[in-house]
Scaffold this motif. Structure first.
Motif, PDB file in Angstrom:
ATOM      1  N   GLU A  53       0.664   6.216  20.516  1.00 27.49           N
ATOM      2  CA  GLU A  53       0.439   7.239  19.489  1.00 27.49           C
ATOM      3  C   GLU A  53       1.163   6.876  18.195  1.00 27.49           C
ATOM      4  N   PRO A  54       0.525   7.153  17.048  1.00 22.97           N
ATOM      5  CA  PRO A  54       1.196   6.923  15.762  1.00 22.97           C
ATOM      6  C   PRO A  54       2.195   8.040  15.471  1.00 22.97           C
ATOM      7  N   VAL A  55       3.139   7.759  14.574  1.00 28.58           N
ATOM      8  CA  VAL A  55       4.138   8.769  14.237  1.00 28.58           C
ATOM      9  C   VAL A  55       4.625   8.577  12.802  1.00 28.58           C
ATOM     10  N   ILE A  56       4.935   9.695  12.151  1.00 26.66           N
ATOM     11  CA  ILE A  56       5.624   9.706  10.859  1.00 26.66           C
ATOM     12  C   ILE A  56       6.926  10.457  11.081  1.00 26.66           C
ATOM     13  N   VAL A  57       8.041   9.875  10.644  1.00 24.54           N
ATOM     14  CA  VAL A  57       9.324  10.557  10.733  1.00 24.54           C
ATOM     15  C   VAL A  57       9.906  10.572   9.323  1.00 24.54           C
TER      16      VAL A  57
ATOM     17  N   GLY B 222       1.226  -4.229  20.198  1.00 23.70           N
ATOM     18  CA  GLY B 222       2.484  -4.135  19.483  1.00 23.70           C
ATOM     19  C   GLY B 222       2.512  -2.909  18.592  1.00 23.70           C
ATOM     20  N   VAL B 223       3.357  -2.971  17.553  1.00 23.13           N
ATOM     21  CA  VAL B 223       3.572  -1.831  16.663  1.00 23.13           C
ATOM     22  C   VAL B 223       3.681  -2.332  15.234  1.00 23.13           C
ATOM     23  N   LEU B 224       3.033  -1.616  14.328  1.00 24.03           N
ATOM     24  CA  LEU B 224       3.167  -1.843  12.893  1.00 24.03           C
ATOM     25  C   LEU B 224       4.021  -0.715  12.343  1.00 24.03           C
ATOM     26  N   GLU B 225       5.145  -1.070  11.708  1.00 23.68           N
ATOM     27  CA  GLU B 225       6.033  -0.071  11.108  1.00 23.68           C
ATOM     28  C   GLU B 225       6.093  -0.259   9.608  1.00 23.68           C
ATOM     29  N   VAL B 226       6.208   0.860   8.908  1.00 23.49           N
ATOM     30  CA  VAL B 226       6.431   0.884   7.471  1.00 23.49           C
ATOM     31  C   VAL B 226       7.704   1.689   7.258  1.00 23.49           C
ATOM     32  N   LEU B 227       8.731   1.045   6.681  1.00 24.80           N
ATOM     33  CA  LEU B 227      10.038   1.679   6.516  1.00 24.80           C
ATOM     34  C   LEU B 227      10.240   2.177   5.095  1.00 24.80           C
ATOM     35  N   ASP B 228      10.680   3.411   4.999  1.00 24.50           N
ATOM     36  CA  ASP B 228      10.926   4.070   3.721  1.00 24.50           C
ATOM     37  C   ASP B 228       9.743   3.961   2.767  1.00 24.50           C
ATOM     38  N   PRO B 229       8.567   4.430   3.239  1.00 25.30           N
ATOM     39  CA  PRO B 229       7.432   4.480   2.319  1.00 25.30           C
ATOM     40  C   PRO B 229       7.698   5.533   1.248  1.00 25.30           C
ATOM     41  N   VAL B 230       6.974   5.450   0.129  1.00 28.37           N
ATOM     42  CA  VAL B 230       7.160   6.459  -0.907  1.00 28.37           C
ATOM     43  C   VAL B 230       6.912   7.833  -0.295  1.00 28.37           C
ATOM     44  N   PRO B 231       7.616   8.865  -0.770  1.00 21.50           N
ATOM     45  CA  PRO B 231       7.555  10.179  -0.121  1.00 21.50           C
ATOM     46  C   PRO B 231       6.152  10.741   0.106  1.00 21.50           C
TER      47      PRO B 231
ATOM     48  N   ILE C 156       0.823  -1.211   0.000  1.00 19.62           N
ATOM     49  CA  ILE C 156       0.000   0.000   0.000  1.00 19.62           C
ATOM     50  C   ILE C 156       0.854   1.256   0.000  1.00 19.62           C
ATOM     51  N   PHE C 157       1.927   1.250   0.784  1.00 13.63           N
ATOM     52  CA  PHE C 157       2.742   2.453   0.935  1.00 13.63           C
ATOM     53  C   PHE C 157       4.001   2.444   0.083  1.00 13.63           C
ATOM     54  N   GLY C 158       4.153   1.456  -0.785  1.00  8.71           N
ATOM     55  CA  GLY C 158       5.327   1.400  -1.658  1.00  8.71           C
ATOM     56  C   GLY C 158       6.618   1.421  -0.877  1.00  8.71           C
ATOM     57  N   ALA C 159       6.645   0.712   0.236  1.00 10.77           N
ATOM     58  CA  ALA C 159       7.759   0.781   1.178  1.00 10.77           C
ATOM     59  C   ALA C 159       8.828  -0.261   0.892  1.00 10.77           C
ATOM     60  N   GLU C 160      10.007  -0.012   1.438  1.00  9.36           N
ATOM     61  CA  GLU C 160      11.107  -0.981   1.362  1.00  9.36           C
ATOM     62  C   GLU C 160      10.855  -2.167   2.286  1.00  9.36           C
ATOM     63  N   ALA C 161      10.147  -1.910   3.389  1.00  8.49           N
ATOM     64  CA  ALA C 161       9.879  -2.977   4.350  1.00  8.49           C
ATOM     65  C   ALA C 161       8.716  -2.571   5.242  1.00  8.49           C
TER      66      ALA C 161
ATOM     67  N   ALA D 235      13.320   6.998   6.615  1.00  9.64           N
ATOM     68  CA  ALA D 235      12.037   7.502   7.100  1.00  9.64           C
ATOM     69  C   ALA D 235      11.174   6.323   7.518  1.00  9.64           C
ATOM     70  N   LEU D 236      10.168   6.610   8.341  1.00  7.56           N
ATOM     71  CA  LEU D 236       9.250   5.535   8.725  1.00  7.56           C
ATOM     72  C   LEU D 236       7.917   6.095   9.179  1.00  7.56           C
ATOM     73  N   MET D 237       6.950   5.198   9.156  1.00  8.29           N
ATOM     74  CA  MET D 237       5.635   5.439   9.736  1.00  8.29           C
ATOM     75  C   MET D 237       5.432   4.307  10.745  1.00  8.29           C
ATOM     76  N   ALA D 238       4.891   4.626  11.919  1.00 13.27           N
ATOM     77  CA  ALA D 238       4.654   3.590  12.920  1.00 13.27           C
ATOM     78  C   ALA D 238       3.346   3.875  13.635  1.00 13.27           C
ATOM     79  N   VAL D 239       2.565   2.818  13.825  1.00  8.68           N
ATOM     80  CA  VAL D 239       1.292   2.939  14.535  1.00  8.68           C
ATOM     81  C   VAL D 239       1.179   1.804  15.540  1.00  8.68           C
TER      82      VAL D 239
END
Length: 187
Positions: free
Chosen positions: A77-81, A118-127, A26-31, A104-108
């Motif tokens: 809390e979720p976060v985008i960095v 727990g936590v769901l992370e998306v690493l290096d999603p498309v910008p 969905i997020f075009g991420a590396e991982a 960069a990452l997104m985590a919820v």
């Protein structure tokens, strides 16, 4: 129709793997990865990984209070960095130990009721995914659905009830697939 024969643990693994693979797509991420909170050990445990590190990270543990995933698990809390080099919560040494250091990452949090599972992370999603509050809301919605399904499997396992098979397992997997399709259409 042949009935599935997997144990609850197999169903949970399949569910979590489906969630991270869908989030990565969905997020075009590396991982993408899911950490579950081991409250007794005060650790986050990689339970599912898609993309970078999927061959070896499952089962790896980190202190629950470290890094961005630890902050998300603690705060709920979720976060985008967008730039991890400028974030003081980012535990670079932990990332290096996974053999992949994201930019960069997104985590919820995976929340059921008032409990963080727990936590769901998306690493290096498309910008465009990284900087949009709407995208973080979408990931949080996805995580909430995944947490509900996961909680059902874990509750059944912890209660010692018979494994989730047949119709219950099929319904859980259909729910994840329907959610994946909905999220892909929303993009």
């Amino acid at each position: 129709m042949k009935q599935p024969t997997g144990s609850d643990d197999d169903v949970a693994r399949e569910l979590l793997q489906s969630v991270v693979a869908t989030a990565q797509a969905i997020f075009g991420a590396e991982a993408s990865s899911i950490f579950l909170l081991d409250e007794a050990a005060d650790e986050l445990v990689f339970e599912a990984v898609s993309g970078q590190g999927e061959e070896f990270l499952v089962g790896t543990r980190f202190p629950a209070g470290r890094g961005i995933a630890g902050w998300v698990a603690t705060s709920g809390e979720p976060v985008i960095v967008d730039d991890l080099t400028r974030n003081g919560s980012f535990a670079r040494d932990l990332a290096e130990s996974t053999r992949y250091v994201p930019d960069a990452l997104m985590a919820v949090p995976l929340v059921h009721g008032s409990r963080v599972l727990g936590v769901l992370e998306v690493l290096d999603p498309v910008p465009q995914s990284r900087s949009s509050l709407g995208e973080l809301d979408l990931l949080a919605l996805f995580a909430r659905q995944a947490a509900v399904a996961l909680r059902v499997v874990l509750d059944r396992r912890d209660a010692g009830t018979p494994r989730l098979g047949g119709q219950g397992r099929a319904e859980s997997l259909r729910m994840v697939e329907a959610l994946r399709e909905l999220l892909l259409e929303a993009r």
